[in-house]
Design a protein around this motif. Sequence first.
Motif, PDB file in Angstrom:
ATOM      1  N   MET A   1      -5.477  -1.886  -4.834  1.00 55.89           N
ATOM      2  CA  MET A   1      -6.477  -1.926  -3.775  1.00 55.89           C
ATOM      3  C   MET A   1      -7.732  -1.161  -4.177  1.00 55.89           C
ATOM      4  O   MET A   1      -8.858  -1.612  -3.919  1.00 55.89           O
ATOM      5  N   ALA A   2      -7.559  -0.008  -4.836  1.00 55.84           N
ATOM      6  CA  ALA A   2      -8.712   0.778  -5.288  1.00 55.84           C
ATOM      7  C   ALA A   2      -9.537  -0.010  -6.301  1.00 55.84           C
ATOM      8  O   ALA A   2     -10.775   0.008  -6.273  1.00 55.84           O
ATOM      9  N   GLY A   3      -8.858  -0.714  -7.214  1.00 56.86           N
ATOM     10  CA  GLY A   3      -9.557  -1.543  -8.196  1.00 56.86           C
ATOM     11  C   GLY A   3     -10.348  -2.658  -7.539  1.00 56.86           C
ATOM     12  O   GLY A   3     -11.489  -2.945  -7.928  1.00 56.86           O
TER      13      GLY A   3
ATOM     14  N   LEU B   1       0.813  -1.219   0.000  1.00 58.49           N
ATOM     15  CA  LEU B   1       0.000   0.000   0.000  1.00 58.49           C
ATOM     16  C   LEU B   1       0.844   1.265   0.000  1.00 58.49           C
ATOM     17  O   LEU B   1       0.332   2.356  -0.267  1.00 58.49           O
ATOM     18  N   GLY B   2       2.137   1.135   0.283  1.00 62.22           N
ATOM     19  CA  GLY B   2       3.014   2.303   0.258  1.00 62.22           C
ATOM     20  C   GLY B   2       3.423   2.712  -1.137  1.00 62.22           C
ATOM     21  O   GLY B   2       4.039   3.773  -1.325  1.00 62.22           O
ATOM     22  N   THR B   3       3.108   1.897  -2.142  1.00 60.53           N
ATOM     23  CA  THR B   3       3.472   2.209  -3.525  1.00 60.53           C
ATOM     24  C   THR B   3       2.235   2.619  -4.317  1.00 60.53           C
ATOM     25  O   THR B   3       1.099   2.318  -3.944  1.00 60.53           O
TER      26      THR B   3
ATOM     27  N   TRP C   1      -4.239  -3.546 -14.503  1.00 56.45           N
ATOM     28  CA  TRP C   1      -3.137  -2.645 -14.870  1.00 56.45           C
ATOM     29  C   TRP C   1      -2.065  -2.674 -13.794  1.00 56.45           C
ATOM     30  O   TRP C   1      -0.868  -2.770 -14.091  1.00 56.45           O
ATOM     31  N   ALA C   2      -2.493  -2.580 -12.535  1.00 51.85           N
ATOM     32  CA  ALA C   2      -1.540  -2.608 -11.424  1.00 51.85           C
ATOM     33  C   ALA C   2      -0.822  -3.949 -11.348  1.00 51.85           C
ATOM     34  O   ALA C   2       0.390  -4.009 -11.110  1.00 51.85           O
ATOM     35  N   LYS C   3      -1.575  -5.058 -11.552  1.00 55.07           N
ATOM     36  CA  LYS C   3      -0.949  -6.385 -11.515  1.00 55.07           C
ATOM     37  C   LYS C   3       0.072  -6.535 -12.634  1.00 55.07           C
ATOM     38  O   LYS C   3       1.134  -7.135 -12.449  1.00 55.07           O
TER      39      LYS C   3
END
Length: 394
Positions: free
Chosen positions: A146-148, A137-139, A328-330
């Motif tokens: 997490m938002a997704g 969560l720091g990145t 996208w994040a993954k």
Amino acid sequence: MWHRSGGRVVKRWIEESKVAGGMLLVQLFATGMQLLSKVILNQGIFVFALITYRHILAAFCVAPFAFYFDRGNFKKLSWLAFFWLFITALTGISMAMGFYYFGLRDTTATYATNFLNLIPIVTFFFSTVLRIEKLRLGTKVGKIKMAGAILCLTGALTMSLYKGKSFHISSHQSTSHVIMKKASINQTRGTVFLVTSILSYGFWFIVQVKLFKVFPYKYCATLLVCIIASLQQLAIGLCIDRSKKAWKLGWNLQLITIFYSGALATAATFCLISWAIAQRGPTYPSMFNPIALILVAITGTLFLGEEITVGSLAGMSLIIVGLYSFLWAKNKEFKSMTRTPPLPLPLSKPPQGAADESERTESAAAAMKQLTAIVVPSASPSNDTNTVTNEDQR
């Protein structure tokens, strides 16, 4: 010189178009699978017979690939590998697919398909709880991920709890009324079945990481899982209903659906998704999953007379936005892990903490490759290196 560079660009465009075309085919297979399954479930087919016959046919379709590519690996099957194959078949087919079919029967095709897009989120939750991967969560990537996930869950809750105004695309519903006249909608019970299904699918992907470590032969494993799952469903089904009527197949839509699901929604989907991941990475196939969701919503309304509600549209939109944000994040996270240079070999044995961290990193990479959503309930693998694929992705 210009002709050479132009030729390379055209060649690359053709290659990319082939992969995208293959994923579009997967979504078309998934759409057809959802609609056909919904119709025959409403006609009263015995769910356990459907799953049993589907995976017997799927085993026949996958067998040539298994005996050609993995013919020397069957002898490497150990009791530990058989145990994980059994658990894989139990969680991914007997439980996940079984509950999904019951949920599809009690709801609509569009409503059920929405839940399939939540599978990567559920798998991510299990991976985090089991410490296979970290939240980070720091990145920036961790926050977007997490938002997704939160958007997807919000969409699912919106779709389940809020209905709003309903409407149909077509006013001509005489044919759909004949097809769906035996339908019995029980959304509360169906939602419970669908939630249980995606929880089983999420656990199934975690189990595949364990299976991959002891038996990393995807075609052979898929064949064996199909066979084991067929035997599991046969045993459970016979305990529930031994009548010939429940297991009898005629020359009708039920037989067509079984052939379609075994040959196209399982075997063909497995090959296409494996090929796409080999070319474009583990998150690429999941990016096409919302296409099946949209197609099922449109065709379900046109051909099955299903209604579209404001709540389902709002929930669908939130799930699609959340899914793309999460994927996208993954994808960014996966690329950063694969770009990390290997550490030099230590001269002495590393401390226990370092060994545990290394094992978690390897498990996270394996789990990340497994996070491609299934578009249809399927026994196909979702990547080119791990065993046993979406729907299907339905």
